[in-house]
Design a protein around this motif. Structure first.
Motif, PDB file in Angstrom:
ATOM      1  N   LYS A  91      53.423  20.553  49.537  1.00  0.00           N
ATOM      2  CA  LYS A  91      52.793  19.256  49.766  1.00  0.00           C
ATOM      3  C   LYS A  91      51.339  19.209  49.334  1.00  0.00           C
ATOM      4  O   LYS A  91      50.741  18.126  49.266  1.00  0.00           O
ATOM      5  CB  LYS A  91      52.869  18.901  51.260  1.00  0.00           C
ATOM      6  CG  LYS A  91      54.277  18.823  51.823  1.00  0.00           C
ATOM      7  CD  LYS A  91      54.282  18.446  53.292  1.00  0.00           C
ATOM      8  CE  LYS A  91      53.771  19.552  54.187  1.00  0.00           C
ATOM      9  NZ  LYS A  91      53.947  19.267  55.631  1.00  0.00           N
ATOM     10  N   ARG A  95      49.977  17.040  46.090  1.00  0.00           N
ATOM     11  CA  ARG A  95      49.977  15.585  46.330  1.00  0.00           C
ATOM     12  C   ARG A  95      48.901  15.202  47.342  1.00  0.00           C
ATOM     13  O   ARG A  95      48.228  14.177  47.189  1.00  0.00           O
ATOM     14  CB  ARG A  95      51.355  15.137  46.813  1.00  0.00           C
ATOM     15  CG  ARG A  95      51.505  13.608  46.835  1.00  0.00           C
ATOM     16  CD  ARG A  95      52.889  13.183  47.295  1.00  0.00           C
ATOM     17  NE  ARG A  95      52.980  11.724  47.315  1.00  0.00           N
ATOM     18  CZ  ARG A  95      53.504  10.992  46.338  1.00  0.00           C
ATOM     19  NH1 ARG A  95      54.009  11.585  45.261  1.00  0.00           N
ATOM     20  NH2 ARG A  95      53.536   9.667  46.433  1.00  0.00           N
ATOM     21  N   GLN A  96      48.726  16.029  48.380  1.00  0.00           N
ATOM     22  CA  GLN A  96      47.662  15.775  49.349  1.00  0.00           C
ATOM     23  C   GLN A  96      46.295  15.794  48.669  1.00  0.00           C
ATOM     24  O   GLN A  96      45.444  14.938  48.949  1.00  0.00           O
ATOM     25  CB  GLN A  96      47.689  16.819  50.461  1.00  0.00           C
ATOM     26  CG  GLN A  96      48.788  16.633  51.485  1.00  0.00           C
ATOM     27  CD  GLN A  96      48.686  17.644  52.620  1.00  0.00           C
ATOM     28  OE1 GLN A  96      48.008  18.664  52.505  1.00  0.00           O
ATOM     29  NE2 GLN A  96      49.370  17.364  53.717  1.00  0.00           N
ATOM     30  N   GLY A 141      45.618  15.083  45.567  1.00  0.00           N
ATOM     31  CA  GLY A 141      45.476  13.855  44.804  1.00  0.00           C
ATOM     32  C   GLY A 141      45.074  12.686  45.687  1.00  0.00           C
ATOM     33  O   GLY A 141      44.187  11.891  45.331  1.00  0.00           O
ATOM     34  N   ASP A 142      45.697  12.573  46.846  1.00  0.00           N
ATOM     35  CA  ASP A 142      45.374  11.499  47.786  1.00  0.00           C
ATOM     36  C   ASP A 142      43.935  11.612  48.274  1.00  0.00           C
ATOM     37  O   ASP A 142      43.197  10.617  48.336  1.00  0.00           O
ATOM     38  CB  ASP A 142      46.344  11.542  48.964  1.00  0.00           C
ATOM     39  CG  ASP A 142      45.995  10.542  50.048  1.00  0.00           C
ATOM     40  OD1 ASP A 142      46.253   9.345  49.855  1.00  0.00           O
ATOM     41  OD2 ASP A 142      45.436  10.968  51.079  1.00  0.00           O
ATOM     42  N   GLY A 178      50.841  23.870  43.059  1.00  0.00           N
ATOM     43  CA  GLY A 178      51.542  22.647  42.716  1.00  0.00           C
ATOM     44  C   GLY A 178      51.382  22.243  41.268  1.00  0.00           C
ATOM     45  O   GLY A 178      50.733  22.925  40.473  1.00  0.00           O
ATOM     46  N   GLU A 195      51.810  16.801  37.948  1.00  0.00           N
ATOM     47  CA  GLU A 195      52.559  15.581  38.257  1.00  0.00           C
ATOM     48  C   GLU A 195      52.395  15.202  39.728  1.00  0.00           C
ATOM     49  O   GLU A 195      52.215  14.013  40.055  1.00  0.00           O
ATOM     50  CB  GLU A 195      54.038  15.762  37.909  1.00  0.00           C
ATOM     51  CG  GLU A 195      54.338  15.832  36.419  1.00  0.00           C
ATOM     52  CD  GLU A 195      53.991  17.181  35.778  1.00  0.00           C
ATOM     53  OE1 GLU A 195      53.972  17.244  34.536  1.00  0.00           O
ATOM     54  OE2 GLU A 195      53.742  18.158  36.520  1.00  0.00           O
ATOM     55  N   ASP A 196      52.467  16.179  40.622  1.00  0.00           N
ATOM     56  CA  ASP A 196      52.300  15.884  42.046  1.00  0.00           C
ATOM     57  C   ASP A 196      50.864  15.469  42.358  1.00  0.00           C
ATOM     58  O   ASP A 196      50.623  14.565  43.168  1.00  0.00           O
ATOM     59  CB  ASP A 196      52.685  17.094  42.897  1.00  0.00           C
ATOM     60  CG  ASP A 196      54.187  17.253  43.038  1.00  0.00           C
ATOM     61  OD1 ASP A 196      54.921  16.301  42.688  1.00  0.00           O
ATOM     62  OD2 ASP A 196      54.637  18.320  43.495  1.00  0.00           O
ATOM     63  N   LEU A 197      49.902  16.141  41.745  1.00  0.00           N
ATOM     64  CA  LEU A 197      48.498  15.781  41.934  1.00  0.00           C
ATOM     65  C   LEU A 197      48.264  14.336  41.498  1.00  0.00           C
ATOM     66  O   LEU A 197      47.664  13.535  42.227  1.00  0.00           O
ATOM     67  CB  LEU A 197      47.607  16.713  41.117  1.00  0.00           C
ATOM     68  CG  LEU A 197      46.103  16.418  41.115  1.00  0.00           C
ATOM     69  CD1 LEU A 197      45.474  16.763  42.470  1.00  0.00           C
ATOM     70  CD2 LEU A 197      45.392  17.202  40.002  1.00  0.00           C
ATOM     71  N   ALA A 250      50.501  11.985  41.109  1.00  0.00           N
ATOM     72  CA  ALA A 250      51.276  11.048  41.927  1.00  0.00           C
ATOM     73  C   ALA A 250      50.535  10.708  43.217  1.00  0.00           C
ATOM     74  O   ALA A 250      50.506   9.549  43.652  1.00  0.00           O
ATOM     75  CB  ALA A 250      52.655  11.633  42.233  1.00  0.00           C
ATOM     76  N   GLY A 251      49.955  11.719  43.847  1.00  0.00           N
ATOM     77  CA  GLY A 251      49.187  11.481  45.068  1.00  0.00           C
ATOM     78  C   GLY A 251      47.973  10.607  44.804  1.00  0.00           C
ATOM     79  O   GLY A 251      47.625   9.732  45.611  1.00  0.00           O
ATOM     80  N   TYR A 252      47.342  10.816  43.658  1.00  0.00           N
ATOM     81  CA  TYR A 252      46.150  10.046  43.287  1.00  0.00           C
ATOM     82  C   TYR A 252      46.519   8.585  43.038  1.00  0.00           C
ATOM     83  O   TYR A 252      45.855   7.666  43.526  1.00  0.00           O
ATOM     84  CB  TYR A 252      45.542  10.666  42.041  1.00  0.00           C
ATOM     85  CG  TYR A 252      44.145  10.207  41.686  1.00  0.00           C
ATOM     86  CD1 TYR A 252      43.037  10.705  42.380  1.00  0.00           C
ATOM     87  CD2 TYR A 252      43.921   9.315  40.655  1.00  0.00           C
ATOM     88  CE1 TYR A 252      41.750  10.309  42.061  1.00  0.00           C
ATOM     89  CE2 TYR A 252      42.634   8.907  40.316  1.00  0.00           C
ATOM     90  CZ  TYR A 252      41.553   9.417  41.020  1.00  0.00           C
ATOM     91  OH  TYR A 252      40.282   9.019  40.692  1.00  0.00           O
TER      92      TYR A 252
END
Length: 335
Positions: free
Chosen positions: A130, A133-134, A136-137, A255, A258-260, A262-264
């Motif tokens: 996780k 993605r975290q 990125g958010d 990670g 793509e996940d980074l 996506a979170g952003y």
């Protein structure tokens, strides 16, 4: 006789924690040469409060030119915490009468910062998938902090960053062909100033994130914050040096890009992958030049510690990373 750190902290905590009767267990944590970090507990009838002191000791000179300064760092952390960004709560900004130098106290956040433990220990197994993605958010929320509320910060562009790196590199007077190649590539691929200038954390990576079994709990070390291209932070966390051996996981060794991204983007911001790649190259070269600086300090003084020499030799690793980024086998983009 000069007061001890415990005596000074005891006098100081009354300003940030009314009713506190003192402190217990102050101990200095490992840190940089210019700043000190202390961990201690504030003794209070409603329950002890875990705290951290981050300071430049009395008599220490000006902050390095790239640093925003501890007062600006405290202001940024207060702003971030108030906006819901996972950042430690600042309890007190030091005043001259505190006799503790320049800096601030913050609430201690429990968790791990050592990358190899985060990437390998079983207690973080559920968190690892996780984290990208975290991140990125969290970066999206940092980049969305309101500009009018920011303290005074340096404004940086790709052109100014390239010029600074070139000046530092030339100062060593030790030619390195791969660094020359990287500098030329950066000049040739300079994307120009970003259409949107935001707050940039400047050092968002492993070691500056407190992580628990539930994921990222706090972002630390805001001292290199500035305003500039938000894609810089996304490129920096992808630098191979922060993967700690897990080179197939571009984001911190845990990670995917793509996940980074996506979170952003889920947080309402837009990713520009070409600019992220540019900043990953820039970040890799920057770390290589910083390693050269460590070796210079080891060779010429004043710091002849083994730690400086060990970090200094890592400049050769960044040369390999730069070649993978700029001349990957088969022409494909390197991970």
């Amino acid at each position: 006789m000069a007061a001890t750190i415990e005596e000074l902290l005891t006098r100081c905590v009354a300003a940030c924690c009314p009713g506190a009767s003192g402190v217990t267990g102050p101990r200095r944590l490992s840190g940089g040469a210019s700043q000190e970090t202390w961990s201690f507990d504030i003794v209070h009838p409603d329950g002890n409060v875990g705290a951290i002191l981050r300071r430049a000791p009395p008599g220490y000179g000006a902050a390095p030119t790239r640093a925003a300064g501890l007062n600006a760092e405290a202001a940024l952390m207060q702003l971030a915490h108030g906006a819901g960004v996972p950042s430690p709560e600042v309890l007190h900004v030091l005043r001259p009468q505190d006799e503790l130098g320049t800096g601030f106290m913050m609430r201690r956040v429990e968790g791990e910062t050592i990358p190899r433990k985060i990437l390998r220990d079983g207690q973080f197994a559920d968190a690892r998938p996780k984290l990208a993605r975290q991140c990125g958010d969290i970066l999206a929320r940092i980049h969305g902090l309101p500009q009018p509320e920011l303290p005074e910060l340096r404004r940086m562009s790709p052109e100014t960053e390239i010029a600074q790196l070139d000046q530092e590199y030339r100062g060593f007077d030790r030619p390195r062909p791969v660094f020359e190649l990287a500098l030329r590539w950066l000049r040739d691929h300079d994307p120009g100033p970003s259409a949107e200038m935001t707050l940039v954390h400047g050092d968002f990576r492993h070691g500056n994130l407190i992580i628990g079994p539930d994921g990222v709990r706090a972002v630390l070390d805001w001292e290199l914050a500035h305003t500039g291209d938000p894609m810089e932070d996304l490129g920096w966390i992808c630098v191979n040096s922060w993967r700690f051996g897990e080179i197939d996981q571009p984001v911190g060794g845990f990670g995917s890009r793509e996940d980074l991204f996506a979170g952003y983007e889920a947080a309402g911001r837009r990713v520009e992958p070409a600019r992220v790649h540019f900043w990953e190259v820039m970040g890799t070269l920057r770390w290589g030049i910083m390693c050269c600086g460590m070796m210079q300090r080891f060779r010429l003084g004043p710091d002849h510690s083994l730690e400086r020499a060990m970090i200094g030799r890592r400049s050769s690793e960044t040369e390999i990373d730069l070649l993978r980024l700029l001349a990957p086998r088969g022409g494909a983009h390197a991970g």
